[in-house]
Design a protein around this motif. Structure first.
Motif, PDB file in Angstrom:
ATOM      1  N   ARG A   6      46.727  27.394  61.811  1.00  0.00           N
ATOM      2  CA  ARG A   6      46.910  26.256  62.474  1.00  0.00           C
ATOM      3  C   ARG A   6      48.138  27.195  63.824  1.00  0.00           C
ATOM      4  O   ARG A   6      49.191  28.273  63.634  1.00  0.00           O
ATOM      5  N   LYS A   7      47.704  27.105  65.012  1.00  0.00           N
ATOM      6  CA  LYS A   7      49.261  28.083  65.595  1.00  0.00           C
ATOM      7  C   LYS A   7      49.952  26.920  66.108  1.00  0.00           C
ATOM      8  O   LYS A   7      49.671  25.659  66.886  1.00  0.00           O
ATOM      9  N   PHE A   8      51.114  27.162  66.063  1.00  0.00           N
ATOM     10  CA  PHE A   8      52.231  26.602  66.546  1.00  0.00           C
ATOM     11  C   PHE A   8      53.184  26.950  67.486  1.00  0.00           C
ATOM     12  O   PHE A   8      53.559  28.310  67.865  1.00  0.00           O
ATOM     13  N   ASP A   9      53.329  26.455  68.855  1.00  0.00           N
ATOM     14  CA  ASP A   9      53.485  26.652  70.101  1.00  0.00           C
ATOM     15  C   ASP A   9      54.957  25.801  70.472  1.00  0.00           C
ATOM     16  O   ASP A   9      55.057  24.306  70.211  1.00  0.00           O
ATOM     17  N   VAL A  10      56.083  26.420  70.622  1.00  0.00           N
ATOM     18  CA  VAL A  10      57.293  25.619  70.779  1.00  0.00           C
ATOM     19  C   VAL A  10      57.789  25.996  72.356  1.00  0.00           C
ATOM     20  O   VAL A  10      57.709  27.548  72.222  1.00  0.00           O
ATOM     21  N   VAL A  11      57.536  24.570  73.573  1.00  0.00           N
ATOM     22  CA  VAL A  11      58.222  25.502  74.685  1.00  0.00           C
ATOM     23  C   VAL A  11      59.974  25.118  74.736  1.00  0.00           C
ATOM     24  O   VAL A  11      59.684  23.506  74.496  1.00  0.00           O
ATOM     25  N   SER A  12      60.758  25.116  75.227  1.00  0.00           N
ATOM     26  CA  SER A  12      62.067  26.438  75.043  1.00  0.00           C
ATOM     27  C   SER A  12      62.518  26.113  76.236  1.00  0.00           C
ATOM     28  O   SER A  12      61.842  27.053  76.720  1.00  0.00           O
ATOM     29  N   GLY A  13      63.754  25.850  76.342  1.00  0.00           N
ATOM     30  CA  GLY A  13      64.894  26.513  77.064  1.00  0.00           C
ATOM     31  C   GLY A  13      65.369  27.582  76.493  1.00  0.00           C
ATOM     32  O   GLY A  13      66.553  26.881  75.709  1.00  0.00           O
ATOM     33  N   SER A  59      76.610  15.891  68.969  1.00  0.00           N
ATOM     34  CA  SER A  59      76.027  15.248  70.025  1.00  0.00           C
ATOM     35  C   SER A  59      74.940  16.220  71.284  1.00  0.00           C
ATOM     36  O   SER A  59      74.476  16.133  71.201  1.00  0.00           O
ATOM     37  N   LEU A  60      75.332  17.826  71.214  1.00  0.00           N
ATOM     38  CA  LEU A  60      75.108  19.516  72.131  1.00  0.00           C
ATOM     39  C   LEU A  60      73.613  19.594  70.958  1.00  0.00           C
ATOM     40  O   LEU A  60      72.611  19.362  71.491  1.00  0.00           O
ATOM     41  N   ILE A  61      74.628  19.245  69.464  1.00  0.00           N
ATOM     42  CA  ILE A  61      73.520  20.040  68.604  1.00  0.00           C
ATOM     43  C   ILE A  61      72.067  18.913  69.057  1.00  0.00           C
ATOM     44  O   ILE A  61      70.841  18.980  68.147  1.00  0.00           O
ATOM     45  N   CYS A  62      72.067  17.630  68.784  1.00  0.00           N
ATOM     46  CA  CYS A  62      71.304  16.584  68.216  1.00  0.00           C
ATOM     47  C   CYS A  62      70.223  16.594  69.817  1.00  0.00           C
ATOM     48  O   CYS A  62      69.536  16.425  69.471  1.00  0.00           O
ATOM     49  N   ARG A  63      70.840  17.494  70.832  1.00  0.00           N
ATOM     50  CA  ARG A  63      69.462  17.387  71.925  1.00  0.00           C
ATOM     51  C   ARG A  63      68.440  18.591  71.350  1.00  0.00           C
ATOM     52  O   ARG A  63      67.583  18.332  72.239  1.00  0.00           O
ATOM     53  N   LEU A  64      68.650  19.546  70.075  1.00  0.00           N
ATOM     54  CA  LEU A  64      67.898  20.412  69.702  1.00  0.00           C
ATOM     55  C   LEU A  64      66.883  20.012  69.378  1.00  0.00           C
ATOM     56  O   LEU A  64      67.395  19.353  67.738  1.00  0.00           O
ATOM     57  N   ASP A  65      66.051  20.352  69.649  1.00  0.00           N
ATOM     58  CA  ASP A  65      64.941  19.948  68.918  1.00  0.00           C
ATOM     59  C   ASP A  65      64.731  20.913  67.456  1.00  0.00           C
ATOM     60  O   ASP A  65      64.392  22.176  67.891  1.00  0.00           O
ATOM     61  N   ARG A  66      65.116  20.873  66.507  1.00  0.00           N
ATOM     62  CA  ARG A  66      65.031  21.588  64.963  1.00  0.00           C
ATOM     63  C   ARG A  66      64.269  22.481  65.058  1.00  0.00           C
ATOM     64  O   ARG A  66      64.201  23.992  65.153  1.00  0.00           O
ATOM     65  N   ASP A  67      62.735  22.715  65.362  1.00  0.00           N
ATOM     66  CA  ASP A  67      61.847  23.546  65.750  1.00  0.00           C
ATOM     67  C   ASP A  67      62.336  24.389  66.569  1.00  0.00           C
ATOM     68  O   ASP A  67      61.828  25.567  66.557  1.00  0.00           O
ATOM     69  N   GLU A  68      63.146  24.084  67.925  1.00  0.00           N
ATOM     70  CA  GLU A  68      62.940  24.848  68.884  1.00  0.00           C
ATOM     71  C   GLU A  68      64.365  26.022  68.176  1.00  0.00           C
ATOM     72  O   GLU A  68      64.284  26.598  68.405  1.00  0.00           O
TER      73      GLU A  68
END
Length: 80
Positions: A6-13, A59-68
């Motif tokens: 499976r291909k896993f794509d993460v779109v992130s900033g 609070s900042l780190i909780c904004r990030l998705d762990r996959d990103e």
């Protein structure tokens, strides 16, 4: 299982992820923690209590998705 990968794509900033992680790292360092150990603990458990509230780091780190976050770390590691 169908035998296909499976291909896993993460779109992130990417820059935003890097800025947040750097800020969290610095906050942990300033409070006397080993930032690498604390961030690894957070990534493995997704328990935000590994991250200090100092400078709003938790609070900042909780904004990030762990996959990103993991994608950014792996990419950075492999590009060096």
């Amino acid at each position: 299982m169908d035998g296909y990968t499976r291909k896993f794509d993460v779109v992130s900033g990417e820059n935003n992820t890097r800025e947040i992680l750097s800020s969290v790292y610095e906050s942990l360092r300033q409070k006397g923690y080993n930032p690498v150990n604390q961030i690894v603990g957070y990534i493995l458990s997704e328990d935000p209590t590994y991250i200090t509230n100092f400078n709003n780091a938790r609070s900042l780190i909780c904004r990030l998705d762990r996959d990103e976050l993991l994608q950014e770390l792996v990419t950075s590691y492999l590009n060096k």
